[in-house]
Enzyme design. Sequence first.
Site, PDB file in Angstrom:
ATOM      1  N   ASP A  22       0.830  -1.210   0.000  1.00  0.00           N
ATOM      2  CA  ASP A  22       0.000   0.000   0.000  1.00  0.00           C
ATOM      3  C   ASP A  22       0.864   1.259   0.000  1.00  0.00           C
ATOM      4  O   ASP A  22       1.978   1.252   0.517  1.00  0.00           O
ATOM      5  CB  ASP A  22      -0.928  -0.028   1.232  1.00  0.00           C
ATOM      6  CG  ASP A  22      -2.119   0.897   1.073  1.00  0.00           C
ATOM      7  OD1 ASP A  22      -2.374   1.389  -0.053  1.00  0.00           O
ATOM      8  OD2 ASP A  22      -2.806   1.139   2.090  1.00  0.00           O
ATOM      9  N   ASN A  70     -10.992  -2.270  -5.647  1.00  0.00           N
ATOM     10  CA  ASN A  70     -10.176  -1.351  -6.455  1.00  0.00           C
ATOM     11  C   ASN A  70     -10.804  -1.027  -7.817  1.00  0.00           C
ATOM     12  O   ASN A  70     -10.405  -0.064  -8.472  1.00  0.00           O
ATOM     13  CB  ASN A  70      -8.744  -1.889  -6.645  1.00  0.00           C
ATOM     14  CG  ASN A  70      -7.907  -1.839  -5.388  1.00  0.00           C
ATOM     15  OD1 ASN A  70      -7.045  -2.691  -5.156  1.00  0.00           O
ATOM     16  ND2 ASN A  70      -8.120  -0.838  -4.540  1.00  0.00           N
TER      17      ASN A  70
HETATM   18  C1  IPE Z   1      -5.534  -2.693  -0.337  1.00  0.00           C
HETATM   19  O1  IPE Z   1      -5.158  -1.380  -0.529  1.00  0.00           O
HETATM   20  C2  IPE Z   1      -5.530  -3.412  -1.637  1.00  0.00           C
HETATM   21  C3  IPE Z   1      -4.217  -3.591  -2.273  1.00  0.00           C
HETATM   22  C4  IPE Z   1      -3.080  -3.298  -1.729  1.00  0.00           C
HETATM   23  C5  IPE Z   1      -4.251  -4.171  -3.574  1.00  0.00           C
HETATM   24  P1  IPE Z   1      -6.230  -0.210  -0.697  1.00  0.00           P
HETATM   25  O2  IPE Z   1      -5.472   1.054  -0.808  1.00  0.00           O
HETATM   26  O3  IPE Z   1      -7.163  -0.528  -1.804  1.00  0.00           O
HETATM   27  O4  IPE Z   1      -7.035  -0.299   0.678  1.00  0.00           O
HETATM   28  P2  IPE Z   1      -7.881   0.763   1.466  1.00  0.00           P
HETATM   29  O5  IPE Z   1      -8.923   1.285   0.520  1.00  0.00           O
HETATM   30  O6  IPE Z   1      -6.961   1.851   1.883  1.00  0.00           O
HETATM   31  O7  IPE Z   1      -8.439   0.024   2.631  1.00  0.00           O
HETATM   32  C1  IPE Z   2      -1.441   0.192  -3.419  1.00  0.00           C
HETATM   33  O1  IPE Z   2      -1.228   1.561  -3.424  1.00  0.00           O
HETATM   34  C2  IPE Z   2      -1.646  -0.388  -4.790  1.00  0.00           C
HETATM   35  C3  IPE Z   2      -3.025  -0.785  -5.115  1.00  0.00           C
HETATM   36  C4  IPE Z   2      -4.030  -0.772  -4.280  1.00  0.00           C
HETATM   37  C5  IPE Z   2      -3.272  -1.220  -6.479  1.00  0.00           C
HETATM   38  P1  IPE Z   2      -2.427   2.574  -3.499  1.00  0.00           P
HETATM   39  O2  IPE Z   2      -2.770   2.807  -4.925  1.00  0.00           O
HETATM   40  O3  IPE Z   2      -3.557   2.121  -2.649  1.00  0.00           O
HETATM   41  O4  IPE Z   2      -1.774   3.874  -2.903  1.00  0.00           O
HETATM   42  P2  IPE Z   2      -2.418   4.869  -1.830  1.00  0.00           P
HETATM   43  O5  IPE Z   2      -2.875   4.036  -0.681  1.00  0.00           O
HETATM   44  O6  IPE Z   2      -3.549   5.571  -2.513  1.00  0.00           O
HETATM   45  O7  IPE Z   2      -1.308   5.797  -1.466  1.00  0.00           O
HETATM   46 MG    MG Z   3      -4.039   2.350  -0.724  1.00  0.00          MG
END
Ligand code: IPE
Ligand code: IPE
Ligand code: MG
Length: 247
Positions: A22, A70
């Site tokens: 994340d 997502n």
């Molecule tokens: C969790 O991250 C999913 C992945 C790392 C693929 P998100 O960024 O989607 O999670 P939330 O929305 O902060 O809980």
């Molecule tokens: C994790 O990073 C990757 C995926 C969930 C695909 P994020 O895209 O959630 O990055 P933040 O949490 O918005 O910084």
């Molecule tokens: Mg994230």
Amino acid sequence: MSTFLEEIDHTSLPRHIAVIMDGNGRWAKKHGKPRIFGHKNGVQAVREITECAAETGIEYLTLYAFSTENWGRPALEVTALMHLLVETVKNEIKTLMKNDIRLNAIGDLNQLPKKTHDALISGIEMTKDNKRMTLTLALNYSSRWELTEAIKVISTKVSDGTIATEDINSELISAHLTTHNIPDPELLIRTSGEHRVSNYLLWQIAYTEFYFTDIFWPEFKKQHLLEAILDYQNRERRFGKTSDQLI
Ligand code: IPE
Ligand code: IPE
Ligand code: MG
């Protein structure tokens, strides 16, 4: 870095490490770049962590790459992510073969765009005989989806008489999950300072040790993985018992 490596006890490694990668978007923002720049740099971290895990002797590494939630992101980001996945799987096959790593995927793969789906399936097929480590990508994955699917299959088996209600137990449920051929993770790492599970491996992490770090995923390096393993090795896993019983 080397200090962590020296401190690690190679006789008590976690067999399975699960990661919620994340912070790609926030890392990109910090650098004044679009979110997809963060995802691209996240791939570099995937490469480094996969290699380090295999070299350290980890048997299973499971990375949360795309959740069912997502899909709710802006279309441009979703499309770019799907494209990046195709490119990454194709580019990494050679390295996976060289390092004897088997590629696996969990999630509702049939709902992925055809190109992403096909690249993944061909990567899985090409690496299927590799033995050193299993790298599982959780793609279009969510735990509630997985449990719902398992309940559907189990209830069909009960209604057609393949199994009896009394046969349903913890092992049977585990055997109906997408992770049926993978042991439960001993360690779960989440980067970027978020302290939540976000629909990841809910059943499998019943007794998993959690490790949270503020580091954004693109900045997560070998030394950070080793630090997490070391932290895990200093935990006392009691599984409901008392400390005294463990001696
Ligand atoms: C969790 O991250 C999913 C992945 C790392 C693929 P998100 O960024 O989607 O999670 P939330 O929305 O902060 O809980
Ligand atoms: C994790 O990073 C990757 C995926 C969930 C695909 P994020 O895209 O959630 O990055 P933040 O949490 O918005 O910084
Ligand atoms: Mg994230």
